[in-house]
Write a protein that holds these residues in place. Sequence first.
Motif, short mmCIF file in Angstrom:
data_model
loop_
_atom_site.label_atom_id
_atom_site.label_comp_id
_atom_site.label_asym_id
_atom_site.label_seq_id
_atom_site.Cartn_x
_atom_site.Cartn_y
_atom_site.Cartn_z
N VAL A 1 0.87 -1.17 0.00
CA VAL A 1 0.00 0.00 0.00
C VAL A 1 0.91 1.22 0.00
CG1 VAL A 1 -1.82 1.24 1.21
CG2 VAL A 1 -1.73 -1.26 1.35
N THR A 2 0.94 1.94 -1.11
CA THR A 2 1.78 3.12 -1.20
C THR A 2 0.92 4.35 -1.44
OG1 THR A 2 2.19 2.55 -3.52
CG2 THR A 2 3.87 1.92 -1.93
N PHE A 3 1.47 5.54 -1.14
CA PHE A 3 0.62 6.69 -0.92
C PHE A 3 0.90 7.93 -1.77
CE2 PHE A 3 1.76 4.74 3.29
CZ PHE A 3 0.66 3.91 3.34
N ASP A 4 2.03 8.01 -2.44
CA ASP A 4 2.42 9.29 -3.01
C ASP A 4 2.61 9.20 -4.52
OD1 ASP A 4 3.40 11.77 -3.63
OD2 ASP A 4 4.85 11.84 -1.99
N PRO A 5 1.59 9.57 -5.31
CA PRO A 5 1.69 9.47 -6.76
C PRO A 5 2.78 10.34 -7.37
CG PRO A 5 -0.59 9.77 -6.07
CD PRO A 5 0.27 10.03 -4.88
N LEU A 6 3.25 11.32 -6.64
CA LEU A 6 4.27 12.21 -7.18
C LEU A 6 5.69 11.70 -6.92
CD1 LEU A 6 2.70 15.67 -6.28
CD2 LEU A 6 2.40 14.28 -8.35
N ASP B 1 7.26 8.20 -7.60
CA ASP B 1 7.01 6.85 -8.09
C ASP B 1 8.11 5.85 -7.77
OD1 ASP B 1 8.94 7.71 -9.81
OD2 ASP B 1 7.77 7.42 -11.64
N THR B 2 9.07 6.25 -6.93
CA THR B 2 10.13 5.32 -6.55
C THR B 2 9.74 4.39 -5.41
OG1 THR B 2 11.07 6.98 -5.06
CG2 THR B 2 11.95 6.90 -7.30
N HIS B 3 8.69 4.72 -4.68
CA HIS B 3 8.35 3.92 -3.50
C HIS B 3 8.04 2.47 -3.84
CE1 HIS B 3 7.28 7.57 -0.72
NE2 HIS B 3 8.56 7.48 -1.00
N ASP B 4 7.22 2.25 -4.87
CA ASP B 4 6.91 0.86 -5.25
C ASP B 4 8.15 0.14 -5.77
OD1 ASP B 4 3.70 0.10 -5.48
OD2 ASP B 4 4.10 2.24 -5.36
N CYS C 1 2.46 1.26 -11.21
CA CYS C 1 2.69 0.41 -10.04
C CYS C 1 2.28 -1.03 -10.32
CB CYS C 1 1.91 0.95 -8.84
SG CYS C 1 2.53 2.51 -8.18
N GLU C 2 1.14 -1.22 -10.95
CA GLU C 2 0.70 -2.57 -11.29
C GLU C 2 1.69 -3.26 -12.23
OE1 GLU C 2 -3.20 -3.16 -12.71
OE2 GLU C 2 -4.20 -2.41 -10.90
N GLU C 3 2.19 -2.53 -13.22
CA GLU C 3 3.15 -3.10 -14.15
C GLU C 3 4.40 -3.57 -13.42
OE1 GLU C 3 2.99 -3.97 -17.36
OE2 GLU C 3 0.85 -3.51 -17.09
N ARG C 4 4.85 -2.77 -12.44
CA ARG C 4 6.03 -3.17 -11.67
C ARG C 4 5.76 -4.47 -10.90
NH1 ARG C 4 6.55 2.61 -10.51
NH2 ARG C 4 8.44 3.39 -11.53
N VAL C 5 4.57 -4.59 -10.34
CA VAL C 5 4.23 -5.80 -9.58
C VAL C 5 4.23 -7.01 -10.51
CG1 VAL C 5 2.39 -6.97 -8.33
CG2 VAL C 5 2.95 -4.59 -7.78
N ARG C 6 3.60 -6.88 -11.68
CA ARG C 6 3.52 -8.02 -12.60
C ARG C 6 4.90 -8.41 -13.14
NH1 ARG C 6 -1.83 -5.86 -14.25
NH2 ARG C 6 -0.72 -4.29 -15.48
#
Length: 310
Positions: free
Chosen positions: A70-75, A77-80, A119-124
């Motif tokens: 669960v990540t929170f900051d769209p600005l 994008d390094t968190h994921d 974020c979804e692409e990174r997960v997949r």
Amino acid sequence: MRIALTGATGTVGSRVARLLAPQYDLRCLTRSPERAAARLPVPGAAVEADLDDTSSLTRALAGADALLAVTFDPLRDTHDEHLLTAARRAGVRHVVKVSALAVTDPQAQDAITRWQRACEERVRASGMSWTLLRPRAFMSNCLDWTRSVRDEGVVRTLHGASANSCVDPRDVAEAAARALTSAECAGRAYALTGPAALSARQQAAQLGEVLGRPVRHEELTEAQALAVWRSRYPDALAAALLESADRQARGAKSAVDHGVREATGREPGTFRAWARRHRSAFRAAEPVEAAGEEPVREAGEAAVEAQPPA
């Protein structure tokens, strides 16, 4: 089985922690373990980690079998990227990502939804097993209305007649708990909605019925709504919320899906039932944090917690 949670003191994560605490070894990642400890169901579950520090994440995730992301900051994008890199290094086998239903709409091109898609692409592409949870707007977003409902009996929104098939965060948490612990959920994406699409005017009316007094809706102009969002968020996120609201006004968020039933085995909760559980928040003299459910925008909106534009 050891399960790691990010967002464990938030709307969804706190409920997931309570659901899993009796049976599983939890690791709740937080920058402030001392402050988080009071909100967690298991003593010692809080582990210090920072989404900007991959090394701290790797240490915190050591030995974990599954991860709630669960990540929170769209600005930022390094968190994921940091979280998934650390999860791979730590040997995590399965990731459950809380995303947003807006990602499935080709017309949704606001900054928050584009971030959720990335974020979804990174997960997949992570090499780990995964489950994607795509909620529509959280019913708990309505906790933003507590002060105006208490003081004036008023709900103020933009496009008050537009409908959203909002979902009870409790249902999202139950879906997450099952996805973290059941191999049957691997490789699946769940569209999580409530049982019916409601407008803000209808929600205000149902709140009034639950409270036993009238609650009316007042329409905001676009300029007024944008001013409210800019007082809370950077301009880029305020603009994304406006795009999301306009898309809702065109009917893009009214469809009802069966993801809650598929993920949990039961029907989704209604807004009226959610309002009954939280009626004290709308009656109290001061703001009430209801069962760990602080207001969030929505999983793109709730991206700004775990949730703006779904």
